[in-house]
Each structure stands twice: as C-alpha cells, then as structure tokens.
Design a protein around this motif. Sequence first.
Motif, short mmCIF file in Angstrom:
data_model
loop_
_atom_site.label_atom_id
_atom_site.label_comp_id
_atom_site.label_asym_id
_atom_site.label_seq_id
_atom_site.Cartn_x
_atom_site.Cartn_y
_atom_site.Cartn_z
N GLY A 9 36.50 -14.04 -13.72
CA GLY A 9 37.32 -12.90 -13.31
C GLY A 9 36.78 -12.33 -12.01
N ALA A 47 43.20 -11.33 -14.53
CA ALA A 47 43.22 -11.20 -16.00
C ALA A 47 44.54 -11.62 -16.62
N ASP A 48 45.59 -11.75 -15.82
CA ASP A 48 46.86 -12.24 -16.39
C ASP A 48 46.99 -13.76 -16.29
N VAL A 57 43.39 -12.36 -21.13
CA VAL A 57 42.46 -11.24 -21.00
C VAL A 57 43.22 -9.94 -20.70
N ALA A 58 44.29 -10.03 -19.95
CA ALA A 58 45.10 -8.86 -19.61
C ALA A 58 45.68 -8.16 -20.83
#
Lengths: 60, 60, 60, 60, 60, 60
Positions: A9, A47-48, A57-58
Amino acid sequence: MPIVTVQQGPRDIALKRDLVARITDAFVEAYRIPAETVQVWIHEVPADSWGAAGKLVADK
Amino acid sequence: MPIVTVQQGPRDIALKRDLVARITDAFVEAYRIPAETVQVWIHEVPADSWGAAGKLVADK
Amino acid sequence: MPIVTVQQGPRDIALKRDLVARITDAFVEAYRIPAETVQVWIHEVPADSWGAAGKLVADK
Amino acid sequence: MPIVTVQQGPRDIALKRDLVARITDAFVEAYRIPAETVQVWIHEVPADSWGAAGKLVADK
Amino acid sequence: MPIVTVQQGPRDIALKRDLVARITDAFVEAYRIPAETVQVWIHEVPADSWGAAGKLVADK
Amino acid sequence: MPIVTVQQGPRDIALKRDLVARITDAFVEAYRIPAETVQVWIHEVPADSWGAAGKLVADK
C-alpha cells in the motif's frame, strides 16, 4: 544484479527511503555483493485494488 | 504468447509507443511468432519509489 | 535503468540470446539510453503451468 | 502485508535463508510492521535466461 | 499462501471487489486452502502504457 | 486482456488445471469478458526459495 520488486500500500517517501536502504543492506550483508548491483522497485497499490481473504482492503 | 512487463520511470506516450512497437518486432524477428501474440505492459514507477545502490532516484 | 521481465514457454539458448539483444536494442533506439542500463529477465514457464481461455497449454 | 519478489541467479539455501531473514527485518525496522505480514519470494533465473547490456550472463 | 497479481486496464471498485472475491473462491475450491491465505493484487495500467500486436491500447 | 500471475509452491497438474479454469471463470463472470482474453501464468517456487515471517518454508 538482483532486482527487488515490492508490492505494498502507499507510504510516504521517508519510509520508502529507509526501506530501500535497508533492503539493499540485506543483500550486501547476506550475499557479499556491492550495493551498486541492487535495484529496488516499489509498486504502490491503492486500497481499492488489493485484498486478502476475498475482501478489498478498502472495504475493511 | 509471451508477456513482457517493463519497470521504468515515467516517459511520454510517443516514447512508449515506439518502445512497444520495437519490443514486439524483437519477438517477431527472434522467435518467428505473429505480432498479435505479444503483449507489452509498462509499469511506470515514480522517482520516489525506486532506486539503486540503496538510494531513491528522487534523492539523486 | 529499465527492467524487462518476459513470461514465456521454454525456448533454447540461441533464441533467447537473440531476443535479449533485440529487446535491448529496442530500448537503445526508442529511449536513447545506453545498453548497459537495460536488464532482461526471462521466466520460462512449463506447459502445465500456464494457459489461456481457461485451459493449460499442456492440454491443447 | 507487503510482498517482496526477488529476481536473481541461483544461490544456495544458506544464503537465501539469511537474505529472507534480513529483508524481513528491513520491513520490521523501516515500517514498524510485524514480521508475520511480510512474504519474500525468490525467483531464481538460470544464466541462459537473463542478461544486461544485450548479452546473456551465460555468454559472459 | 498464494499471491495473485493481475495486470489489467483500470476498472471501477465494484468490479474489482467482485473479482477479488471470485479469484479467492477459485483457490479455496481448487486447492482446498483457507481464503485467509490468498492475496490478490491488481495493477491497473493506463491505456497509454500497454498494448498488443505492437500497438498501444490508447491508439486503437 | 488481463494477465494473471500466480506465485505459489509446486502443485500437481490436476490442481493447476482446475485453478486456471476457475480463475478464468472469475474474470468472465466479474468483468463480462470472453475467456479467450484471459491468460494465467503460474510461477511455482520451491520451498527453499520463499517464506514468511523471516523464515523459509523449507525450514518450517
């Protein structure tokens, strides 16, 4: 001439600067090769666009 | 159906257009395969995310 | 210092030697950079480990 | 959960064991993340499949 | 602990969310491993940075 | 034309055949694209060349 690719990330430049120095040292110490032969490439993935256990993660 | 992945710093579209054509020709000529079977993916990494000799390109 | 990674089925050394020379030339000519800055890494994947359209090459 | 991929020539297990430990430490120290979140994958490429400056390592 | 890396053009988050769930299921069903062990990383490459048959997608 | 690269430990062909079919289906269903546009490449890494938490799988 090892090539290191990191998938992670996003992080700020100070952290990445420190990481690249430390990973390079890892090769110098483990393999006894010159730092000049080591390249590190960091691919920052938002994160998407990554996840584990089937979830982004989003969304966590 | 070879897949080519390039890791590089950012460059403008005219240069990338030329590169993709030339890399594809390299496969056509070396392996005698059709251009249609070759894919080229360029991952552009900003200067604060890659380096050599333990230093980020952004710091050089 | 571009890094090129090729994913392909196994081929003999004469073909790979030719390919690496030609891909390197592609960068020299398109980007006007020295050949010394270009690295090419070929990952040869056996026919039971890759495929398209949902089928392994080994099964075609 | 950073993923590290290393492209290198073949080396013996003792050197790889040391490298994986040291790269993991680099993340723990630079990013302050648990060692358990770091994975390292080493892709060993034979000398007839990679090169620089347009030449295979096997030919140098 | 398989790592999946996808190279694709940009897509919106709803599609990526669905894809990550389905790819993870593919591993759970084919390999009988827990979903928690599977990571998926999507690298989105813009249309001016990848192509096939020697042409950028941006030019098609 | 998405490209999927899997990093995993070695598995037998029956499991990989099933995985490639299921991953391809994941793209067909999530993105509504033809199966023919999806390629899957599995890179099998031996237990002495990858690890987590600073340890090689071969040592666990």
